[in-house]
Design a protein around this motif. Structure first.
Motif, short mmCIF file in Angstrom:
data_model
loop_
_atom_site.label_atom_id
_atom_site.label_comp_id
_atom_site.label_asym_id
_atom_site.label_seq_id
_atom_site.Cartn_x
_atom_site.Cartn_y
_atom_site.Cartn_z
N PRO A 148 0.83 -1.22 0.00
CA PRO A 148 0.00 0.00 0.00
C PRO A 148 0.85 1.26 0.00
CG PRO A 148 -0.86 -1.59 1.55
CD PRO A 148 0.45 -2.14 1.09
N GLY A 149 0.55 2.17 -0.91
CA GLY A 149 1.26 3.44 -0.97
C GLY A 149 2.63 3.38 -1.60
N LYS A 150 3.00 2.21 -2.12
CA LYS A 150 4.31 2.05 -2.72
C LYS A 150 4.19 1.63 -4.18
CE LYS A 150 6.86 0.93 1.48
NZ LYS A 150 7.85 -0.01 2.10
N GLU A 151 5.28 1.81 -4.91
CA GLU A 151 5.30 1.38 -6.30
C GLU A 151 5.47 -0.13 -6.38
OE1 GLU A 151 7.23 5.38 -8.38
OE2 GLU A 151 8.26 3.46 -8.51
N ARG A 152 5.05 -0.67 -7.52
CA ARG A 152 5.25 -2.10 -7.76
C ARG A 152 6.75 -2.37 -7.86
NH1 ARG A 152 1.14 -5.01 -11.79
NH2 ARG A 152 -0.17 -3.76 -10.41
N GLU A 153 7.20 -3.42 -7.19
CA GLU A 153 8.63 -3.70 -7.18
C GLU A 153 8.92 -5.13 -7.61
OE1 GLU A 153 10.51 -3.43 -3.36
OE2 GLU A 153 9.22 -4.95 -2.44
N VAL B 205 13.90 -6.24 -14.34
CA VAL B 205 13.53 -5.72 -13.02
C VAL B 205 12.48 -4.62 -13.15
CG1 VAL B 205 15.77 -6.29 -12.05
CG2 VAL B 205 15.37 -4.00 -12.98
N TRP B 206 12.22 -4.19 -14.37
CA TRP B 206 11.28 -3.11 -14.60
C TRP B 206 9.92 -3.66 -15.02
CZ3 TRP B 206 15.44 -0.74 -18.20
CH2 TRP B 206 16.48 -0.22 -17.42
N ALA B 207 8.88 -3.21 -14.36
CA ALA B 207 7.55 -3.69 -14.65
C ALA B 207 7.13 -3.38 -16.08
CB ALA B 207 6.54 -3.08 -13.67
N SER B 208 7.66 -2.31 -16.64
CA SER B 208 7.29 -1.89 -17.99
C SER B 208 7.74 -2.89 -19.06
CB SER B 208 7.87 -0.52 -18.30
OG SER B 208 9.28 -0.54 -18.19
N ASP B 209 8.62 -3.82 -18.69
CA ASP B 209 9.14 -4.76 -19.67
C ASP B 209 8.22 -5.96 -19.89
OD1 ASP B 209 11.71 -6.93 -20.44
OD2 ASP B 209 11.59 -4.93 -21.33
N TYR B 210 7.15 -6.04 -19.12
CA TYR B 210 6.28 -7.21 -19.16
C TYR B 210 4.99 -6.93 -19.92
CZ TYR B 210 9.59 -9.20 -15.96
OH TYR B 210 10.75 -9.67 -15.41
N ASP B 211 4.51 -7.97 -20.58
CA ASP B 211 3.36 -7.80 -21.47
C ASP B 211 2.03 -8.15 -20.81
OD1 ASP B 211 5.70 -9.29 -23.50
OD2 ASP B 211 4.99 -7.25 -23.90
N TYR B 212 2.05 -9.14 -19.94
CA TYR B 212 0.80 -9.60 -19.33
C TYR B 212 0.99 -9.76 -17.82
CZ TYR B 212 -0.53 -10.68 -24.12
OH TYR B 212 -0.82 -10.59 -25.45
N TRP B 213 -0.10 -9.47 -17.11
CA TRP B 213 -0.08 -9.51 -15.65
C TRP B 213 -1.30 -10.25 -15.14
CZ3 TRP B 213 3.74 -7.15 -12.67
CH2 TRP B 213 4.65 -6.35 -13.38
N GLY B 214 -1.11 -10.87 -13.98
CA GLY B 214 -2.25 -11.43 -13.28
C GLY B 214 -2.94 -10.37 -12.45
N GLN B 215 -4.00 -10.78 -11.76
CA GLN B 215 -4.78 -9.83 -10.97
C GLN B 215 -4.20 -9.63 -9.58
OE1 GLN B 215 -5.45 -13.01 -11.18
NE2 GLN B 215 -5.86 -13.57 -9.05
N GLY B 216 -3.29 -10.50 -9.18
CA GLY B 216 -2.63 -10.36 -7.89
C GLY B 216 -3.25 -11.22 -6.81
N THR B 217 -2.42 -11.55 -5.83
CA THR B 217 -2.89 -12.28 -4.65
C THR B 217 -2.27 -11.63 -3.42
OG1 THR B 217 -3.13 -14.48 -3.65
CG2 THR B 217 -1.05 -14.04 -4.76
N GLN B 218 -3.09 -11.44 -2.40
CA GLN B 218 -2.65 -10.71 -1.20
C GLN B 218 -1.86 -11.64 -0.28
OE1 GLN B 218 -3.20 -7.34 -0.15
NE2 GLN B 218 -1.73 -7.93 1.43
N VAL B 219 -0.71 -11.16 0.16
CA VAL B 219 0.08 -11.83 1.18
C VAL B 219 0.21 -10.87 2.36
CG1 VAL B 219 2.37 -12.73 1.79
CG2 VAL B 219 1.35 -13.27 -0.44
N THR B 220 -0.19 -11.34 3.53
CA THR B 220 -0.11 -10.53 4.73
C THR B 220 0.69 -11.29 5.77
OG1 THR B 220 -2.26 -9.51 4.25
CG2 THR B 220 -1.39 -9.29 6.49
#
Length: 128
Positions: free
Chosen positions: A41-46, A110-125
């Motif tokens: 939350p509040g951070k860039e994708r890494e 290492v850069w997100a911009s280099d990727y073509d397709y993404w999933g919707q994500g899964t939360q890890v807490t």
């Protein structure tokens, strides 16, 4: 088109483990780089880690080296992330991604911009 679906996230205590899975459909991803990213939350994708097409080369962010392991099963069109010794700072939404141009991991992955397709994500807490 490639569809990526992550699973395996959840709530875990500090020091615990989780294994994330990412299943691809629509087109094969077996010839291409796959990766995991995360966004708190509040951070860039890494960048977390990446794996080349045959699984023989991997790259990790310093923050997860020695604790996380990326692997893939091309017969299943899937990639996995084994996360051990989890810390509160690992809390984030985890995304898998594929670069449909390259089969080998390069410095650009290492850069997100280099990727073509993404999933919707899964939360890890990770709770302390």
């Amino acid at each position: 088109q490639v569809q990526l679906v992550e699973s395996g996230g959840g709530l875990v205590q500090v020091g615990g483990s989780l294994r994330l899975s990412c299943a691809a459909s629509g087109r094969t991803v077996e010839n291409y780089v796959m990766a995991w990213f995360r966004q708190a939350p509040g951070k860039e994708r890494e960048f977390v880690c990446a794996i080349n097409w045959n699984g023989r080369y991997t790259e990790y962010a310093d923050s997860v080296k020695g604790r996380f392991t990326i692997s893939r099963d091309n017969a299943q069109n899937s990639v996995y992330l084994q996360m051990n010794s989890l810390k509160p700072e690992d809390t984030a939404v985890y995304y898998c991604a594929t670069d449909q141009t390259y089969s080998s991991v390069t410095y650009k992955h290492v850069w997100a911009s280099d990727y073509d397709y993404w999933g919707q994500g899964t939360q890890v807490t990770v709770s302390s």
